[in-house]
Scaffold this active site. Structure first.
Site, PDB file in Angstrom:
ATOM      1  N   SER A  52     100.388   8.655  35.611  1.00  0.00           N
ATOM      2  CA  SER A  52     100.565   9.040  37.017  1.00  0.00           C
ATOM      3  C   SER A  52      99.284   9.528  37.678  1.00  0.00           C
ATOM      4  CB  SER A  52     101.698  10.072  37.150  1.00  0.00           C
ATOM      5  OG  SER A  52     102.930   9.508  36.710  1.00  0.00           O
TER       6      SER A  52
ATOM      7  N   GLY B  89     104.271   6.519  34.563  1.00  0.00           N
ATOM      8  CA  GLY B  89     105.191   5.906  35.517  1.00  0.00           C
ATOM      9  C   GLY B  89     106.274   6.843  36.021  1.00  0.00           C
TER      10      GLY B  89
ATOM     11  N   GLU C 126      97.413   9.208  26.841  1.00  0.00           N
ATOM     12  CA  GLU C 126      98.473   8.944  27.803  1.00  0.00           C
ATOM     13  C   GLU C 126      99.766   9.603  27.318  1.00  0.00           C
ATOM     14  OE1 GLU C 126      97.465   5.244  30.369  1.00  0.00           O
ATOM     15  OE2 GLU C 126      98.752   4.636  28.720  1.00  0.00           O
TER      16      GLU C 126
ATOM     17  N   HIS D 142      99.085   0.749  23.507  1.00  0.00           N
ATOM     18  CA  HIS D 142      99.695   1.378  24.683  1.00  0.00           C
ATOM     19  C   HIS D 142     101.101   1.875  24.329  1.00  0.00           C
ATOM     20  CE1 HIS D 142     101.475   1.945  28.622  1.00  0.00           C
ATOM     21  NE2 HIS D 142     100.240   2.124  29.046  1.00  0.00           N
TER      22      HIS D 142
ATOM     23  N   ASN E  39      95.461  -0.788  34.449  1.00  0.00           N
ATOM     24  CA  ASN E  39      96.366  -1.542  33.580  1.00  0.00           C
ATOM     25  C   ASN E  39      97.485  -2.069  34.469  1.00  0.00           C
ATOM     26  OD1 ASN E  39      98.218  -2.494  31.756  1.00  0.00           O
ATOM     27  ND2 ASN E  39      98.657  -0.498  30.803  1.00  0.00           N
ATOM     28  N   TRP E  40      97.414  -3.370  34.762  1.00  0.00           N
ATOM     29  CA  TRP E  40      98.377  -3.942  35.709  1.00  0.00           C
ATOM     30  C   TRP E  40      99.759  -4.126  35.079  1.00  0.00           C
ATOM     31  CZ3 TRP E  40      95.250  -8.397  38.569  1.00  0.00           C
ATOM     32  CH2 TRP E  40      94.137  -7.819  39.194  1.00  0.00           C
ATOM     33  N   LYS E  41      99.854  -3.972  33.776  1.00  0.00           N
ATOM     34  CA  LYS E  41     101.139  -4.172  33.067  1.00  0.00           C
ATOM     35  C   LYS E  41     101.730  -5.531  33.452  1.00  0.00           C
ATOM     36  CE  LYS E  41     101.548   0.783  32.680  1.00  0.00           C
ATOM     37  NZ  LYS E  41     102.372   1.957  32.563  1.00  0.00           N
TER      38      LYS E  41
ATOM     39  N   GLU F 295     103.816   1.639  25.767  1.00  0.00           N
ATOM     40  CA  GLU F 295     104.900   0.652  25.947  1.00  0.00           C
ATOM     41  C   GLU F 295     104.931  -0.335  24.786  1.00  0.00           C
ATOM     42  OE1 GLU F 295     103.598  -0.147  29.906  1.00  0.00           O
ATOM     43  OE2 GLU F 295     104.218   1.890  30.391  1.00  0.00           O
TER      44      GLU F 295
ATOM     45  N   GLY G 238      98.041   2.987  35.920  1.00  0.00           N
ATOM     46  CA  GLY G 238      99.046   1.930  36.005  1.00  0.00           C
ATOM     47  C   GLY G 238      99.379   1.642  37.458  1.00  0.00           C
ATOM     48  N   GLY G 239     100.442   2.266  37.954  1.00  0.00           N
ATOM     49  CA  GLY G 239     100.958   1.973  39.290  1.00  0.00           C
ATOM     50  C   GLY G 239      99.907   1.974  40.387  1.00  0.00           C
TER      51      GLY G 239
HETATM   52  P1  13P Z   1     101.088   5.032  35.556  1.00  0.00           P
HETATM   53  O1  13P Z   1      99.725   5.290  36.172  1.00  0.00           O
HETATM   54  O2  13P Z   1     101.908   4.081  36.334  1.00  0.00           O
HETATM   55  O3  13P Z   1     101.777   6.303  35.212  1.00  0.00           O
HETATM   56  O4  13P Z   1     100.799   4.291  34.143  1.00  0.00           O
HETATM   57  C1  13P Z   1      99.889   4.829  33.264  1.00  0.00           C
HETATM   58  C2  13P Z   1      99.641   3.865  32.176  1.00  0.00           C
HETATM   59  O5  13P Z   1     100.495   3.622  31.341  1.00  0.00           O
HETATM   60  C3  13P Z   1      98.350   3.173  32.156  1.00  0.00           C
HETATM   61  O6  13P Z   1      98.164   2.470  30.973  1.00  0.00           O
END
Ligand code: 13P
Length: 257
Positions: A214, A174, A168, A96, A9-11, A98, A235-236
């Site tokens: 993470s 994050g 999640e 998600h 997930n590149w956000k 967010e 994510g990251g």
């Molecule tokens: P991180 O891997 O950056 O913690 O993000 C997880 C996430 O929200 C994937 O959708």
């Protein structure tokens, strides 16, 4: 046996050039689907069409990070299921944390999106997860139950057959704080039990439940090695091939062990 899914997930990251470069590196490295590992990338909306061209001849699948539930019309800023399919998406992330906590999406809205995406033939990655305060108050399981019941309201077993769940925990997203393998497994086991009681044991045995929060190369194998963890939503660490490919490799190793 459930096939692992490793999803990035590149956000709200990358640009046209860096996204194409990242997707290109993954397209070269993504294992063929018969290795038991599926790879998915979810870039920002403006880059979906370009990335689709980059990955279309590879095993890398394309997903969006959100969708709107209406088919078309006066919904400024929104994107429909048909538009996502038109640019080559097979998957969509819905609910998600967010979107829930920054944009204020409710379970009701998420349910409408889930139903629209399924009706349009997209594979839904439905995200659920508790806040730290909810975990500390001992409410993790009840929060997950509410989000699952809300997100999958009026969704039949037939309709849910391609749905993927992503657990999640919000406090792990994050933050660099990962759920321990035991915490992840306990939540995943609970989610699978929920699916058994809402649908049935055979279906529950088939549905994939990803862990997100993470995930990195050095914790991917132990997390995905838990009996009820079927992959990762990253994510990251999905933003650089050298960070994401080892996570795919960890899933490949587990799938072949
Ligand atoms: P991180 O891997 O950056 O913690 O993000 C997880 C996430 O929200 C994937 O959708």
């Amino acid at each position: 046996m459930r096939r692992f899914l490793v999803a990035g997930n590149w956000k709200m990251n990358t640009n046209r050039a860096s996204g194409a470069e990242l997707a290109g590196a993954l397209a070269v490295n993504a294992p063929a689907s018969e290795t038991g590992v599926e790879v998915l990338v979810c870039p920002p909306y403006p880059y979906l069409a370009g990335i689709s061209d980059v990955v279309s001849k590879s095993a890398v699948q394309l997903g969006a990070q959100d969708v709107y539930f209406e088919a078309s019309g006066a919904f400024t800023g929104e994107v429909s299921v048909e538009m996502l399919k038109d640019v080559g998406c097979s998957h969509v992330i819905i609910g998600h944390s967010e979107r829930r906590h920054v944009m204020g999406e409710t379970d009701e809205m998420i349910n409408k999106k889930v139903k629209a995406a399924i009706a349009g033939g997209l594979t839904v990655v439905l995200c659920v997860g508790e806040l730290l305060s909810e975990r500390e108050a001992g409410k993790t399981e009840s929060v997950l139950d509410t989000q699952m019941a809300g997100g999958l309201a009026d969704v039949s077993e037939e309709d849910a057959k391609d749905v993927v769940i992503a657990y999640e925990p919000v406090w792990a997203i994050g933050t660099g704080v990962t759920a321990s393998p035991e915490q992840a497994e306990s939540a995943h086991e609970h989610l699978r039990k929920w699916v058994t009681s809402r649908y049935n044991a055979a279906f529950s045995d088939k549905i994939r439940i990803l862990y997100g929060g993470s995930v990195k190369a050095d914790n991917a194998e132990i997390l995905m090695g838990q009996p009820n963890v079927d992959g990762a939503l990253v994510g990251g660490a999905s933003l650089k091939p050298e960070l994401f490919i080892p996570i795919i490799e960890a899933a490949r190793k587990l799938a072949n062990s």
